[in-house]
Design a protein around this motif. Structure first.
Motif, PDB file in Angstrom:
ATOM      1  N   GLU A   1       0.800  -1.204   0.000  1.00 50.46           N
ATOM      2  CA  GLU A   1       0.000   0.000   0.000  1.00 50.46           C
ATOM      3  C   GLU A   1       0.839   1.264   0.000  1.00 50.46           C
ATOM      4  O   GLU A   1       0.336   2.329  -0.299  1.00 50.46           O
ATOM      5  N   SER A   2       2.099   1.180   0.370  1.00 50.64           N
ATOM      6  CA  SER A   2       2.887   2.399   0.470  1.00 50.64           C
ATOM      7  C   SER A   2       4.104   2.329  -0.421  1.00 50.64           C
ATOM      8  O   SER A   2       4.505   1.274  -0.867  1.00 50.64           O
TER       9      SER A   2
ATOM     10  N   GLU B   1      -6.091   3.450  -2.226  1.00 49.98           N
ATOM     11  CA  GLU B   1      -5.010   3.705  -1.263  1.00 49.98           C
ATOM     12  C   GLU B   1      -3.675   3.120  -1.716  1.00 49.98           C
ATOM     13  O   GLU B   1      -2.631   3.445  -1.142  1.00 49.98           O
TER      14      GLU B   1
ATOM     15  N   ARG C   1      -6.589   9.292  -2.806  1.00 44.59           N
ATOM     16  CA  ARG C   1      -5.133   9.402  -2.872  1.00 44.59           C
ATOM     17  C   ARG C   1      -4.742  10.253  -4.071  1.00 44.59           C
ATOM     18  O   ARG C   1      -5.365  10.192  -5.119  1.00 44.59           O
ATOM     19  N   ARG C   2      -3.682  11.039  -3.893  1.00 39.77           N
ATOM     20  CA  ARG C   2      -3.173  11.879  -4.973  1.00 39.77           C
ATOM     21  C   ARG C   2      -1.722  11.517  -5.219  1.00 39.77           C
ATOM     22  O   ARG C   2      -0.984  11.120  -4.310  1.00 39.77           O
TER      23      ARG C   2
ATOM     24  N   SER D   1       2.810   7.851  -4.240  1.00 44.33           N
ATOM     25  CA  SER D   1       2.758   9.318  -4.236  1.00 44.33           C
ATOM     26  C   SER D   1       3.467   9.924  -5.432  1.00 44.33           C
ATOM     27  O   SER D   1       3.248  11.098  -5.747  1.00 44.33           O
TER      28      SER D   1
END
Length: 615
Positions: free
Chosen positions: A45-46, A587, A178-179, A591
């Motif tokens: 997710e990240s 999500e 999310r952007r 980024s």
């Protein structure tokens, strides 16, 4: 060369589809390393990125990673910053994994685009490795050419005149949204065109400007909508440009030249999207569709509404073909008894797509549809005729049809004339086109957020012209409010200007242009700026930035002196652009991404199998 196709830039290696020779000054980086957690590789997710140093791949503990390294969730791996710059995240991770001999057990091997999931090298977040349940539907909404300043001026006008933020802004604040920032360069240029950008989304590889899903080495991978079709999904493309234009074309066609509209139109007919709506009657011959017994052709907003309620059936060719269009004759009409072509509420140029969503659909699944609502591009919002449906209305019709597909769907929606307004330095049209885009986002979000199986992605392929609002204080407030007072676009002004009778001297041309600008935009133009126009029509250079000596740029600067919006050029820019994700698994959006990496991210979330080339 096409209006939104920048000239190619020396020093870029098109054969590799990546940034060029490291001797190029702007491509030089040091040999420091970036350590990337393995949850990125696995579709976690990240995307945490931790700076470190050293020449070898290392685990999060600092020990070298060998062929026997364990890939538990805490493992990290260092990747050359240059590898990331040159090959993108996917390529950098792929190279590091290959050099270390790393393969996660049970993970699907990712190949090149068209044969695997996403960008070359694999390792794109979310690609085929996630235990999450797949996304069923994806709505991919594009405001072609939307620069940050374009969004900004639209936002300020909305707050001043309507007392509310844009739907896009409000959706960005919702839980789960999310952007990301997205890089857009093409295989042969720092500044991309729409063809290369759409193809990057479509197959996960960099392309030369001007080409559609034909890679620099000549490969012809399956375009995205064909891959979705092969994977059992419904497919749709909706645009305010011609349906054969670069952004929609990049999702279904293979062509070395984005300007080969007839060939692209033939592929549109042959490749059988479930829904294809936009302009382009001059490029799609109805004869190509007449023998397809599961497809209807509609040519007006009223006919689109008739199709929605089942009054136009498969094999039908709309009766509204006009002189100069590709006419299909009247021998294919298939209408129900008593069905006319009168428009129902919301079928014209205004809003209402949201109210119509699910409110007028036939009880049975309507046939596939191709809608061609203008000979070329659909009219700008400020000039649009009542027989051309609005973007949100077309989107509502597409969602009604595609939501009935048993395998789910992928729908691309393009506010394509945002880009054209930018090229024309037409601030008043930028506002009008963006407001239609924002209404369309609201409709798409209404659909996506009412379900638990749909992902909404909102982005742009590149920025255009660098529009920016520049006035301070009360002067700026008043000028921003006046942006919404226009009656016509710069397209209309140019058409009227070209139609003037006889030969006019420079002074006469300048006077006529002032009259048309005032009529269309409502601005007052003084003698000093009249003189600028006279010098322009005399052939003088009026702006030291040579690209800005085009007539539309001079027009845009003159109007900008009153309305506060100025442009850097009539061309695309190399800006990074915004991506918004909302809905199922939003999500997982990193980024920062390259445009090629959106391919692998979405393919992984949809659990979409590899595509097979179709030519």
């Amino acid at each position: 060369m096409h209006a939104d196709q920048p000239e190619s830039t020396p020093g870029l290696d098109a054969t590799r589809g990546q940034l060029g020779d490291p001797s190029d000054a702007w491509a030089r980086v040091d040999d420091s390393r970036l350590r990337v957690p393995m949850d990125v590789v696995r579709g976690g997710e990240s995307m945490g990125v931790v700076a470190t140093t050293g020449a070898r791949a290392t685990s999060s503990t600092g020990a070298p990673i060998g062929t026997g390294a364990s890939l538990d969730s805490g493992t990290s791996m260092s990747v050359s910053r240059r590898s990331l710059l040159v090959g993108g995240l996917a390529g950098g991770l792929g190279a590091a994994m290959a050099s270390a001999g790393l393969r996660a057990s049970g993970e699907r091997q990712q190949g090149s685009a068209g044969t695997g999931g996403g960008a070359p090298g694999g390792g794109v977040p979310g690609v085929g490795t996630s235990p999450r349940s797949p996304v069923r539907n994806v709505i991919f909404v594009v405001a072609d050419g939307m620069a940050a300043g374009t969004l900004g001026l639209t936002s300020h006008w909305s707050r001043l005149m309507r007392g509310e933020a844009l739907h896009l802004e409000r959706l960005g604040r919702t839980s789960g949204a999310r952007r990301a920032l997205c890089s857009t360069h093409s295989a042969d240029s720092v500044v991309t065109d729409s063809a290369a950008a759409s193809s990057a989304w479509s197959v996960g590889l960099k392309h030369r400007n001007g080409s559609l899903c034909i890679t620099p080495d000549g490969a012809t991978p399956a375009p995205w909508l064909m891959r979705c079709q092969q994977g059992g999904r419904g497919t749709g493309a909706v645009t305010t440009t011609t349906i054969c234009h670069a952004t929609p074309g990049g999702m279904y066609a293979n062509s070395m030249d984005r300007g080969e509209y007839a060939a692209i139109g033939r592929q549109l007919a042959d490749r059988k999207l479930d829904v294809a709506l936009g302009g382009g009657r001059d490029h799609v011959n109805p004869a190509w569709l007449k023998d397809q017994n599961d497809c209807a052709l509609v040519l007006t907003a009223a006919e689109l509404q008739a199709w929605r309620v089942g009054a136009i059936t498969a094999g039908a060719v709309g009766t509204s073909a006009r002189p100069g269009s590709c006419e299909g004759g009247g021998d294919g009409i298939g209408r129900r008894s008593g069905a006319g072509t009168g428009a129902s509420t919301g079928a014209g140029t205004g809003g209402g797509g949201g109210a119509m969503l699910g409110g007028g659909a036939a009880e049975r699944t309507p046939p596939r549809v191709v809608g061609l609502f203008n000979n070329n591009h659909m009219s700008m919002v400020l000039d649009r005729k009542s027989d051309e449906p609005a973007l949100d209305v077309m989107t509502g019709a597409a969602l009604e049809r595609l939501s009935q597909h048993p395998g789910g769907f992928f729908l691309q929606v393009e506010a394509g004339r945002v880009d054209h307004a930018g090229h024309a330095n037409d601030a008043v049209s930028l506002l009008a086109e963006m407001l239609e885009f924002d209404r369309t986002i609201a409709l798409a979000a209404e659909f996506a957020l009412a379900r638990t199986d749909t992902l909404l992605v909102v982005t742009t392929d590149h920025a255009t012209a660098g529009a920016a609002f520049t006035f301070y204080g009360r002067k700026g407030v008043d000028a921003c409010k006046r942006l919404g007072n226009a009656k016509h676009s710069f397209d209309w002004i140019i058409d009227q200007f070209k139609a003037l009778p006889g030969e006019l001297a420079a002074a006469g041309q300048a006077a006529e242009m002032v009259r048309l600008l005032t009529t269309a935009t409502g601005v007052s133009i003084g003698r000093e700026l009249l003189g600028v126009l006279e010098r322009h029509f005399s052939g003088e250079i009026v702006d030291p930035s040579l690209r800005r000596n085009q007539l539309v740029c001079v027009m845009g600067s003159i109007v900008g002196n009153s309305l506060g919006v100025q442009f850097v050029s009539p061309d695309h820019t190399a800006d990074h652009v915004d991506v918004l994700a909302l809905g199922k698994h939003a999500e997982t959006l990193p980024s920062f991404v390259d445009n090629t990496e959106l391919n692998g991210w979405i393919a992984g979330l949809m659990d979409l199998p590899p595509g097979t080339p179709v030519m």
